[in-house]
Write a protein that holds these residues in place. Structure first.
Motif, PDB file in Angstrom:
ATOM      1  N   MET A  33       9.263  -5.130   5.938  1.00 18.79           N
ATOM      2  CA  MET A  33       8.708  -4.731   7.226  1.00 18.79           C
ATOM      3  C   MET A  33       9.757  -4.845   8.338  1.00 18.79           C
ATOM      4  SD  MET A  33       5.686  -3.814   6.494  1.00 18.79           S
ATOM      5  CE  MET A  33       4.537  -3.908   7.829  1.00 18.79           C
ATOM      6  N   GLU A  34      10.760  -5.705   8.131  1.00 16.51           N
ATOM      7  CA  GLU A  34      11.841  -5.856   9.117  1.00 16.51           C
ATOM      8  C   GLU A  34      12.907  -4.780   8.976  1.00 16.51           C
ATOM      9  OE1 GLU A  34      11.053  -8.641   7.016  1.00 16.51           O
ATOM     10  OE2 GLU A  34       9.546  -9.194   8.496  1.00 16.51           O
ATOM     11  N   GLY A  35      12.874  -3.995   7.912  1.00 16.50           N
ATOM     12  CA  GLY A  35      13.838  -2.915   7.696  1.00 16.50           C
ATOM     13  C   GLY A  35      14.938  -3.250   6.710  1.00 16.50           C
ATOM     14  N   ASN A  36      14.886  -4.414   6.055  1.00 15.69           N
ATOM     15  CA  ASN A  36      15.895  -4.784   5.048  1.00 15.69           C
ATOM     16  C   ASN A  36      15.553  -4.105   3.726  1.00 15.69           C
ATOM     17  OD1 ASN A  36      16.943  -6.502   6.980  1.00 15.69           O
ATOM     18  ND2 ASN A  36      15.710  -8.225   6.265  1.00 15.69           N
ATOM     19  N   GLN A  37      16.547  -3.465   3.155  1.00 17.41           N
ATOM     20  CA  GLN A  37      16.306  -2.725   1.914  1.00 17.41           C
ATOM     21  C   GLN A  37      16.237  -3.672   0.714  1.00 17.41           C
ATOM     22  OE1 GLN A  37      19.170   0.383   1.114  1.00 17.41           O
ATOM     23  NE2 GLN A  37      17.503   1.770   0.646  1.00 17.41           N
ATOM     24  N   ILE A  38      15.286  -3.411  -0.192  1.00 12.00           N
ATOM     25  CA  ILE A  38      15.136  -4.183  -1.430  1.00 12.00           C
ATOM     26  C   ILE A  38      16.224  -3.696  -2.390  1.00 12.00           C
ATOM     27  CG2 ILE A  38      13.543  -4.759  -3.304  1.00 12.00           C
ATOM     28  CD1 ILE A  38      12.503  -5.717  -0.668  1.00 12.00           C
ATOM     29  N   PRO A  39      16.873  -4.604  -3.145  1.00 10.89           N
ATOM     30  CA  PRO A  39      18.066  -4.252  -3.920  1.00 10.89           C
ATOM     31  C   PRO A  39      17.945  -3.136  -4.950  1.00 10.89           C
ATOM     32  CG  PRO A  39      17.628  -6.616  -4.047  1.00 10.89           C
ATOM     33  CD  PRO A  39      16.558  -6.009  -3.229  1.00 10.89           C
ATOM     34  N   ARG A  40      16.852  -2.969  -5.612  1.00 10.35           N
ATOM     35  CA  ARG A  40      16.807  -1.971  -6.682  1.00 10.35           C
ATOM     36  C   ARG A  40      15.676  -0.977  -6.463  1.00 10.35           C
ATOM     37  NH1 ARG A  40      13.667  -5.392 -11.362  1.00 10.35           N
ATOM     38  NH2 ARG A  40      12.194  -3.698 -11.467  1.00 10.35           N
ATOM     39  N   MET A  41      15.617   0.041  -7.328  1.00 11.14           N
ATOM     40  CA  MET A  41      14.551   1.033  -7.245  1.00 11.14           C
ATOM     41  C   MET A  41      13.334   0.517  -8.002  1.00 11.14           C
ATOM     42  SD  MET A  41      16.635   4.495  -7.878  1.00 11.14           S
ATOM     43  CE  MET A  41      16.142   5.591  -6.608  1.00 11.14           C
ATOM     44  N   TRP A  42      12.167   1.022  -7.607  1.00 13.36           N
ATOM     45  CA  TRP A  42      10.923   0.581  -8.217  1.00 13.36           C
ATOM     46  C   TRP A  42      10.144   1.782  -8.708  1.00 13.36           C
ATOM     47  CZ3 TRP A  42      10.209  -4.457  -9.061  1.00 13.36           C
ATOM     48  CH2 TRP A  42      11.074  -5.315  -8.396  1.00 13.36           C
ATOM     49  N   ASN A  43       9.560   1.650  -9.887  1.00 16.09           N
ATOM     50  CA  ASN A  43       8.766   2.718 -10.463  1.00 16.09           C
ATOM     51  C   ASN A  43       7.375   2.710  -9.854  1.00 16.09           C
ATOM     52  OD1 ASN A  43       7.037   4.183 -12.452  1.00 16.09           O
ATOM     53  ND2 ASN A  43       9.021   4.397 -13.468  1.00 16.09           N
ATOM     54  N   ALA A  44       6.743   3.885  -9.796  1.00  8.86           N
ATOM     55  CA  ALA A  44       5.427   4.022  -9.181  1.00  8.86           C
ATOM     56  C   ALA A  44       4.357   3.203  -9.894  1.00  8.86           C
ATOM     57  CB  ALA A  44       5.019   5.494  -9.152  1.00  8.86           C
ATOM     58  N   ARG A  45       4.528   2.942 -11.186  1.00  6.96           N
ATOM     59  CA  ARG A  45       3.492   2.176 -11.893  1.00  6.96           C
ATOM     60  C   ARG A  45       3.497   0.704 -11.485  1.00  6.96           C
ATOM     61  NH1 ARG A  45       6.134   3.183 -17.570  1.00  6.96           N
ATOM     62  NH2 ARG A  45       8.141   2.362 -16.999  1.00  6.96           N
ATOM     63  N   ASN A  46       4.575   0.247 -10.820  1.00  5.13           N
ATOM     64  CA  ASN A  46       4.634  -1.129 -10.326  1.00  5.13           C
ATOM     65  C   ASN A  46       4.255  -1.224  -8.856  1.00  5.13           C
ATOM     66  OD1 ASN A  46       5.523  -2.220 -12.788  1.00  5.13           O
ATOM     67  ND2 ASN A  46       7.594  -1.532 -12.344  1.00  5.13           N
ATOM     68  N   LEU A  47       3.793  -0.140  -8.281  1.00  3.50           N
ATOM     69  CA  LEU A  47       3.433  -0.104  -6.866  1.00  3.50           C
ATOM     70  C   LEU A  47       2.004   0.370  -6.705  1.00  3.50           C
ATOM     71  CD1 LEU A  47       6.625   1.744  -5.556  1.00  3.50           C
ATOM     72  CD2 LEU A  47       6.249  -0.721  -5.589  1.00  3.50           C
ATOM     73  N   LYS A  48       1.393  -0.034  -5.596  1.00  4.43           N
ATOM     74  CA  LYS A  48       0.097   0.536  -5.231  1.00  4.43           C
ATOM     75  C   LYS A  48       0.046   0.647  -3.714  1.00  4.43           C
ATOM     76  CE  LYS A  48      -3.093  -3.384  -4.981  1.00  4.43           C
ATOM     77  NZ  LYS A  48      -4.310  -3.934  -5.540  1.00  4.43           N
ATOM     78  N   LYS A  49      -0.723   1.610  -3.254  1.00  8.64           N
ATOM     79  CA  LYS A  49      -0.808   1.899  -1.839  1.00  8.64           C
ATOM     80  C   LYS A  49      -1.448   0.716  -1.099  1.00  8.64           C
ATOM     81  CE  LYS A  49      -1.111   6.153   0.203  1.00  8.64           C
ATOM     82  NZ  LYS A  49      -1.676   7.480   0.319  1.00  8.64           N
ATOM     83  N   TYR A  50      -0.895   0.438   0.076  1.00 12.74           N
ATOM     84  CA  TYR A  50      -1.409  -0.639   0.908  1.00 12.74           C
ATOM     85  C   TYR A  50      -2.030  -0.019   2.154  1.00 12.74           C
ATOM     86  CZ  TYR A  50      -1.500  -4.816   3.799  1.00 12.74           C
ATOM     87  OH  TYR A  50      -1.896  -5.863   4.607  1.00 12.74           O
ATOM     88  N   PHE A  51      -3.230  -0.451   2.487  1.00 12.49           N
ATOM     89  CA  PHE A  51      -3.931   0.044   3.669  1.00 12.49           C
ATOM     90  C   PHE A  51      -4.068  -1.104   4.659  1.00 12.49           C
ATOM     91  CE2 PHE A  51      -5.432   2.498   0.050  1.00 12.49           C
ATOM     92  CZ  PHE A  51      -5.168   3.790   0.479  1.00 12.49           C
ATOM     93  N   PHE A  52      -3.690  -0.861   5.921  1.00 15.25           N
ATOM     94  CA  PHE A  52      -3.861  -1.869   6.963  1.00 15.25           C
ATOM     95  C   PHE A  52      -5.286  -1.942   7.388  1.00 15.25           C
ATOM     96  CE2 PHE A  52       0.747  -1.358   7.499  1.00 15.25           C
ATOM     97  CZ  PHE A  52       1.111  -2.674   7.553  1.00 15.25           C
TER      98      PHE A  52
END
Length: 154
Positions: free
Chosen positions: A135-154
């Motif tokens: 959220m601060e704008g720092n990039q995470i070191p590696r790429m992530w596959n879509a199956r390890n992610l899910k949409k977040y709703f505020f």
């Protein structure tokens, strides 16, 4: 005995046993030899040899048919899977949660968190690979596959 069972059981994809695809004939079980069965007692050596030669002549055709059956089976399995799979796609700027099991950022356990984040999608590559940033704008070191992610709703 387990290996024998494996080699003499017809496969779903080819409808043939591995033994019959290798030798061109049905297998004779050890129990049939030990206990006299009709198949053993009524055999004629000359007719048996002639039948084995015929089976060997037809063996290549049998292998081709089983190869076609196997290709059709694979195609049907692929079609079945693709009808039921749900593609996940995220756009740049969307917020997502990352699976803790994949990142191992926090200690896992029975009561440990399943998801971590939220993160923002910084870059979307093809084949479902995403670059994330905090959220601060720092990039995470590696790429992530879509199956390890899910949409977040505020």
């Amino acid at each position: 005995m387990v290996l024998w069972s494996y080699r003499t059981t017809p496969r779903t994809s080819t409808k043939e046993t591995p033994f019959s695809l290798k030798y061109g004939t049905k297998v004779m079980l050890p129990m049939e030899v030990a206990v006299s069965t009709l198949r053993v007692t009524n055999k004629d050596v000359e007719i048996n040899a002639q039948d084995l030669r015929i089976n060997l002549d037809v063996l290549e055709e049998k292998r081709e048919k089983s190869g076609m059956r196997q290709a059709a089976y694979k195609h049907a399995t692929k079609r079945y899977y693709n009808q039921r799979v749900k593609e996940k796609a995220f756009r740049v700027g969307e917020y997502v949660l990352r699976k803790n099991e994949a990142s191992r950022a926090q200690p896992q356990g029975k009561l440990g968190p399943t998801w971590e984040g939220p993160y923002r999608v910084a870059e979307a590559n093809r084949n479902g690979a995403y670059v994330l940033e905090t959220m601060e704008g720092n990039q995470i070191p590696r790429m992530w596959n879509a199956r390890n992610l899910k949409k977040y709703f505020f």
